[in-house]
Write a protein that holds these residues in place. Structure first.
Motif, mmCIF file in Angstrom:
data_model
loop_
_atom_site.group_PDB
_atom_site.id
_atom_site.type_symbol
_atom_site.label_atom_id
_atom_site.label_comp_id
_atom_site.label_asym_id
_atom_site.label_seq_id
_atom_site.Cartn_x
_atom_site.Cartn_y
_atom_site.Cartn_z
ATOM 1 N N CYS A 33 0.875 -1.153 0.000
ATOM 2 C CA CYS A 33 0.000 0.000 0.000
ATOM 3 C C CYS A 33 0.927 1.221 0.000
ATOM 4 N N MET A 34 0.670 2.171 -0.903
ATOM 5 C CA MET A 34 1.512 3.356 -1.025
ATOM 6 C C MET A 34 0.702 4.601 -0.655
ATOM 7 N N ALA A 35 1.401 5.598 -0.173
ATOM 8 C CA ALA A 35 0.692 6.815 0.228
ATOM 9 C C ALA A 35 1.592 8.028 0.123
ATOM 10 N N TRP A 36 0.960 9.165 0.027
ATOM 11 C CA TRP A 36 1.614 10.456 0.197
ATOM 12 C C TRP A 36 1.099 11.060 1.502
ATOM 13 N N VAL A 37 2.040 11.453 2.331
ATOM 14 C CA VAL A 37 1.736 12.035 3.638
ATOM 15 C C VAL A 37 2.450 13.379 3.725
ATOM 16 N N SER A 50 -3.713 7.766 -0.983
ATOM 17 C CA SER A 50 -3.186 6.407 -0.846
ATOM 18 C C SER A 50 -3.668 5.555 -2.005
ATOM 19 N N LEU A 51 -2.843 4.573 -2.377
ATOM 20 C CA LEU A 51 -3.154 3.679 -3.484
ATOM 21 C C LEU A 51 -2.763 2.260 -3.102
ATOM 22 N N SER A 52 -3.672 1.329 -3.350
ATOM 23 C CA SER A 52 -3.396 -0.070 -3.056
ATOM 24 C C SER A 52 -4.218 -0.949 -3.981
ATOM 25 N N GLY A 54 -4.911 -0.969 -7.029
ATOM 26 C CA GLY A 54 -5.799 -0.299 -7.959
ATOM 27 C C GLY A 54 -6.843 0.597 -7.337
ATOM 28 N N SER A 55 -6.960 0.577 -6.023
ATOM 29 C CA SER A 55 -7.927 1.439 -5.338
ATOM 30 C C SER A 55 -7.220 2.637 -4.730
ATOM 31 N N THR A 56 -7.932 3.756 -4.676
ATOM 32 C CA THR A 56 -7.358 4.983 -4.133
ATOM 33 C C THR A 56 -8.280 5.607 -3.104
ATOM 34 N N THR A 57 -7.700 6.418 -2.241
ATOM 35 C CA THR A 57 -8.489 7.229 -1.321
ATOM 36 C C THR A 57 -7.757 8.545 -1.098
ATOM 37 N N TYR A 58 -8.517 9.594 -0.817
ATOM 38 C CA TYR A 58 -7.947 10.929 -0.684
ATOM 39 C C TYR A 58 -8.490 11.615 0.561
ATOM 40 N N ALA A 59 -7.675 12.481 1.114
ATOM 41 C CA ALA A 59 -8.159 13.342 2.182
ATOM 42 C C ALA A 59 -9.156 14.335 1.598
ATOM 43 N N ARG A 60 -10.120 14.720 2.400
ATOM 44 C CA ARG A 60 -11.150 15.646 1.928
ATOM 45 C C ARG A 60 -10.529 16.960 1.465
ATOM 46 N N CYS A 94 6.673 10.193 0.850
ATOM 47 C CA CYS A 94 6.173 8.962 0.270
ATOM 48 C C CYS A 94 6.293 7.874 1.331
ATOM 49 N N ALA A 95 5.278 7.027 1.431
ATOM 50 C CA ALA A 95 5.293 5.975 2.443
ATOM 51 C C ALA A 95 4.762 4.680 1.850
ATOM 52 N N ALA A 96 5.211 3.562 2.417
ATOM 53 C CA ALA A 96 4.793 2.247 1.934
ATOM 54 C C ALA A 96 4.615 1.296 3.108
ATOM 55 N N ALA A 97 3.755 0.314 2.898
ATOM 56 C CA ALA A 97 3.540 -0.692 3.935
ATOM 57 C C ALA A 97 3.011 -1.963 3.306
ATOM 58 N N HIS A 98 3.301 -3.092 3.952
ATOM 59 C CA HIS A 98 2.777 -4.396 3.515
ATOM 60 C C HIS A 98 1.388 -4.590 4.077
ATOM 61 N N ILE A 99 0.444 -3.793 3.582
ATOM 62 C CA ILE A 99 -0.946 -3.914 4.010
ATOM 63 C C ILE A 99 -1.821 -3.811 2.782
ATOM 64 N N PHE A 100 -3.040 -4.285 2.894
ATOM 65 C CA PHE A 100 -3.945 -4.294 1.741
ATOM 66 C C PHE A 100 -5.028 -3.248 1.941
ATOM 67 N N GLY A 101 -5.270 -2.497 0.886
ATOM 68 C CA GLY A 101 -6.318 -1.491 0.939
ATOM 69 C C GLY A 101 -5.750 -0.117 1.220
ATOM 70 N N PRO A 102 -6.168 0.890 0.466
ATOM 71 C CA PRO A 102 -5.634 2.232 0.682
ATOM 72 C C PRO A 102 -6.074 2.802 2.027
ATOM 73 N N ARG A 103 -5.183 3.538 2.655
ATOM 74 C CA ARG A 103 -5.511 4.153 3.942
ATOM 75 C C ARG A 103 -4.666 5.377 4.175
ATOM 76 N N LEU A 104 -5.180 6.302 4.969
ATOM 77 C CA LEU A 104 -4.530 7.594 5.149
ATOM 78 C C LEU A 104 -3.867 7.761 6.514
ATOM 79 N N SER A 105 -3.958 6.767 7.363
ATOM 80 C CA SER A 105 -3.345 6.871 8.684
ATOM 81 C C SER A 105 -1.846 6.673 8.582
ATOM 82 N N SER A 106 -1.088 7.724 8.866
ATOM 83 C CA SER A 106 0.369 7.656 8.686
ATOM 84 C C SER A 106 1.009 6.624 9.608
ATOM 85 N N GLY A 107 0.373 6.319 10.730
ATOM 86 C CA GLY A 107 0.939 5.367 11.675
ATOM 87 C C GLY A 107 1.000 3.944 11.164
ATOM 88 N N GLU A 108 0.307 3.667 10.062
ATOM 89 C CA GLU A 108 0.290 2.303 9.535
ATOM 90 C C GLU A 108 1.421 2.048 8.546
#
Length: 121
Positions: A33-37, A50-52, A54-60, A94-108
């Motif tokens: 799972c990749m993200a911009w923080v 965040s992108l994972s 093929g799915s994406t999510t964005y901060a409001r 830029c951040a990355a993690a071995h998790i499935f599904g886009p998410r915006l929590s930087s702690g993950e």
């Protein structure tokens, strides 16, 4: 996994920038799972996109203005930023993690780049 960001700079309000994040050390993009923080002056870290798989999510705060994408052949993640505002001024990571599904929590996120500065004024 190593992440290296580029593309930051100074821009006037209403302008655009495209950030890039090159990933090395592991080429299996579907495992991450990749993200911009971002972290603005005096502010907490905020996941903006965040992108994972093929799915994406964005901060409001950036939805409709920012677009996250990746080029698997180049091991590169992008953040296209349009209609920039002074409130978008921040260090972008830029951040990355071995998790499935886009998410915006930087702690993950496990892996982090060094950041690239974006200034809108």
């Amino acid at each position: 996994v190593q992440l290296v960001e580029s593309g930051g700079g100074s821009v006037q309000p209403g302008g655009s920038l495209r950030l890039s994040c090159f990933r090395s050390g592991d080429t299996y993009s579907s495992d991450y799972c990749m993200a911009w923080v971002r972290q603005g002056p005096g502010k907490e870290r905020e996941g903006v996109a965040s992108l994972s798989d093929g799915s994406t999510t964005y901060a409001r705060s950036v939805k409709g203005r920012f677009t996250i994408s990746q080029d698997n052949a180049k091991n590169t993640l992008y953040l296209q930023m349009n209609s920039l505002k002074p409130d978008d001024t921040a260090m972008y990571f830029c951040a990355a993690a071995h998790i499935f599904g886009p998410r915006l929590s930087s702690g993950e996120y496990t892996y982090w780049g060094q950041g690239t500065q974006v200034t809108v004024s």
